[in-house]
Design a protein around this motif. Sequence first.
Motif, mmCIF file in Angstrom:
data_model
loop_
_atom_site.group_PDB
_atom_site.id
_atom_site.type_symbol
_atom_site.label_atom_id
_atom_site.label_comp_id
_atom_site.label_asym_id
_atom_site.label_seq_id
_atom_site.Cartn_x
_atom_site.Cartn_y
_atom_site.Cartn_z
ATOM 1 N N ILE A 8 3.231 49.783 17.049
ATOM 2 C CA ILE A 8 2.603 48.631 17.706
ATOM 3 C C ILE A 8 1.167 48.975 18.089
ATOM 4 O O ILE A 8 0.238 48.173 17.887
ATOM 5 N N ALA A 9 0.961 50.162 18.635
ATOM 6 C CA ALA A 9 -0.392 50.598 19.004
ATOM 7 C C ALA A 9 -1.272 50.725 17.771
ATOM 8 O O ALA A 9 -2.445 50.326 17.790
ATOM 9 N N LEU A 10 -0.719 51.262 16.693
ATOM 10 C CA LEU A 10 -1.486 51.390 15.456
ATOM 11 C C LEU A 10 -1.874 50.019 14.898
ATOM 12 O O LEU A 10 -3.010 49.823 14.450
ATOM 13 N N ALA A 11 -0.950 49.068 14.946
ATOM 14 C CA ALA A 11 -1.240 47.713 14.470
ATOM 15 C C ALA A 11 -2.310 47.048 15.344
ATOM 16 O O ALA A 11 -3.189 46.343 14.839
ATOM 17 N N ALA A 12 -2.246 47.261 16.652
ATOM 18 C CA ALA A 12 -3.247 46.682 17.552
ATOM 19 C C ALA A 12 -4.630 47.276 17.280
ATOM 20 O O ALA A 12 -5.633 46.551 17.270
ATOM 21 N N ILE A 13 -4.693 48.581 17.035
ATOM 22 C CA ILE A 13 -5.970 49.217 16.722
ATOM 23 C C ILE A 13 -6.525 48.679 15.412
ATOM 24 O O ILE A 13 -7.717 48.385 15.301
ATOM 25 N N LEU A 14 -5.659 48.523 14.407
ATOM 26 C CA LEU A 14 -6.097 47.974 13.130
ATOM 27 C C LEU A 14 -6.597 46.544 13.290
ATOM 28 O O LEU A 14 -7.619 46.166 12.703
ATOM 29 N N LEU A 15 -5.920 45.740 14.092
ATOM 30 C CA LEU A 15 -6.360 44.369 14.335
ATOM 31 C C LEU A 15 -7.736 44.343 14.991
ATOM 32 O O LEU A 15 -8.609 43.564 14.604
ATOM 33 N N LEU A 16 -7.941 45.201 15.971
ATOM 34 C CA LEU A 16 -9.251 45.263 16.639
ATOM 35 C C LEU A 16 -10.343 45.725 15.677
ATOM 36 O O LEU A 16 -11.460 45.186 15.692
ATOM 37 N N LEU A 17 -10.038 46.695 14.824
ATOM 38 C CA LEU A 17 -11.014 47.137 13.821
ATOM 39 C C LEU A 17 -11.355 46.016 12.849
ATOM 40 O O LEU A 17 -12.519 45.831 12.478
ATOM 41 N N ASP A 18 -10.343 45.261 12.422
ATOM 42 C CA ASP A 18 -10.578 44.148 11.511
ATOM 43 C C ASP A 18 -11.450 43.072 12.158
ATOM 44 O O ASP A 18 -12.370 42.543 11.527
ATOM 45 N N LEU A 19 -11.165 42.753 13.407
ATOM 46 C CA LEU A 19 -11.976 41.744 14.106
ATOM 47 C C LEU A 19 -13.411 42.225 14.276
ATOM 48 O O LEU A 19 -14.360 41.442 14.122
ATOM 49 N N TRP A 20 -13.589 43.503 14.579
ATOM 50 C CA TRP A 20 -14.933 44.065 14.722
ATOM 51 C C TRP A 20 -15.683 44.016 13.396
ATOM 52 O O TRP A 20 -16.857 43.651 13.345
ATOM 53 N N ALA A 21 -14.986 44.356 12.312
ATOM 54 C CA ALA A 21 -15.615 44.331 10.991
ATOM 55 C C ALA A 21 -15.989 42.905 10.598
ATOM 56 O O ALA A 21 -17.081 42.659 10.076
ATOM 57 N N MET A 22 -15.090 41.950 10.830
ATOM 58 C CA MET A 22 -15.399 40.554 10.504
ATOM 59 C C MET A 22 -16.572 40.047 11.326
ATOM 60 O O MET A 22 -17.438 39.338 10.811
ATOM 61 N N ASN A 23 -16.631 40.401 12.593
ATOM 62 C CA ASN A 23 -17.756 39.999 13.435
ATOM 63 C C ASN A 23 -19.062 40.583 12.897
ATOM 64 O O ASN A 23 -20.086 39.900 12.845
ATOM 65 N N SER A 24 -19.025 41.826 12.491
ATOM 66 C CA SER A 24 -20.215 42.466 11.945
ATOM 67 C C SER A 24 -20.647 41.800 10.642
ATOM 68 O O SER A 24 -21.837 41.594 10.408
ATOM 69 N N VAL A 25 -19.690 41.457 9.798
ATOM 70 C CA VAL A 25 -20.011 40.769 8.540
ATOM 71 C C VAL A 25 -20.633 39.414 8.834
ATOM 72 O O VAL A 25 -21.661 39.046 8.251
ATOM 73 N N LEU A 26 -20.044 38.655 9.729
ATOM 74 C CA LEU A 26 -20.550 37.312 10.016
ATOM 75 C C LEU A 26 -21.909 37.341 10.699
ATOM 76 O O LEU A 26 -22.678 36.387 10.586
ATOM 77 N N ARG A 27 -22.238 38.423 11.389
ATOM 78 C CA ARG A 27 -23.548 38.538 12.038
ATOM 79 C C ARG A 27 -24.616 39.099 11.115
ATOM 80 O O ARG A 27 -25.783 39.146 11.478
ATOM 81 N N SER A 28 -24.221 39.533 9.924
ATOM 82 C CA SER A 28 -25.191 40.119 9.003
ATOM 83 C C SER A 28 -26.105 39.035 8.436
ATOM 84 O O SER A 28 -25.830 37.845 8.552
ATOM 85 N N ASP A 29 -27.187 39.461 7.797
ATOM 86 C CA ASP A 29 -28.138 38.507 7.235
ATOM 87 C C ASP A 29 -27.891 38.277 5.746
ATOM 88 O O ASP A 29 -28.784 37.829 5.034
ATOM 89 N N LYS A 30 -26.698 38.551 5.273
ATOM 90 C CA LYS A 30 -26.346 38.327 3.869
ATOM 91 C C LYS A 30 -26.071 36.844 3.631
ATOM 92 O O LYS A 30 -25.967 36.057 4.562
ATOM 93 N N SER A 31 -25.921 36.465 2.350
ATOM 94 C CA SER A 31 -25.653 35.066 2.017
ATOM 95 C C SER A 31 -24.255 34.668 2.468
ATOM 96 O O SER A 31 -23.395 35.513 2.715
#
Length: 73
Positions: A8-31
């Motif tokens: 459960i802890a591993l899944a929660a960490i993975l979920l947080l990493l995924d959300l952080w990565a998606m936020n970083s992608v959406l904030r990027s200046d790419k198309s």
Amino acid sequence: MQTEYFWIALAAILLLLDLWAMNSVLRSDKSSGTKAGWTALIFLLPLLGVVIWGVAGPRGVTKGPSSPEHSKG
């Protein structure tokens, strides 16, 4: 019982990493197409997607403050 908490802890960490990565992608200046592709990859392949993004993905914009008032130290 203890191993359940570990997974459960591993899944929660993975979920947080995924959300952080998606936020970083959406904030990027790419198309928007590039952002959609990276977001889909991270969403559909959570572990592998975040690893690939960590190696080759776009990063968030690192622009400084736009106002001189906010840039005072």
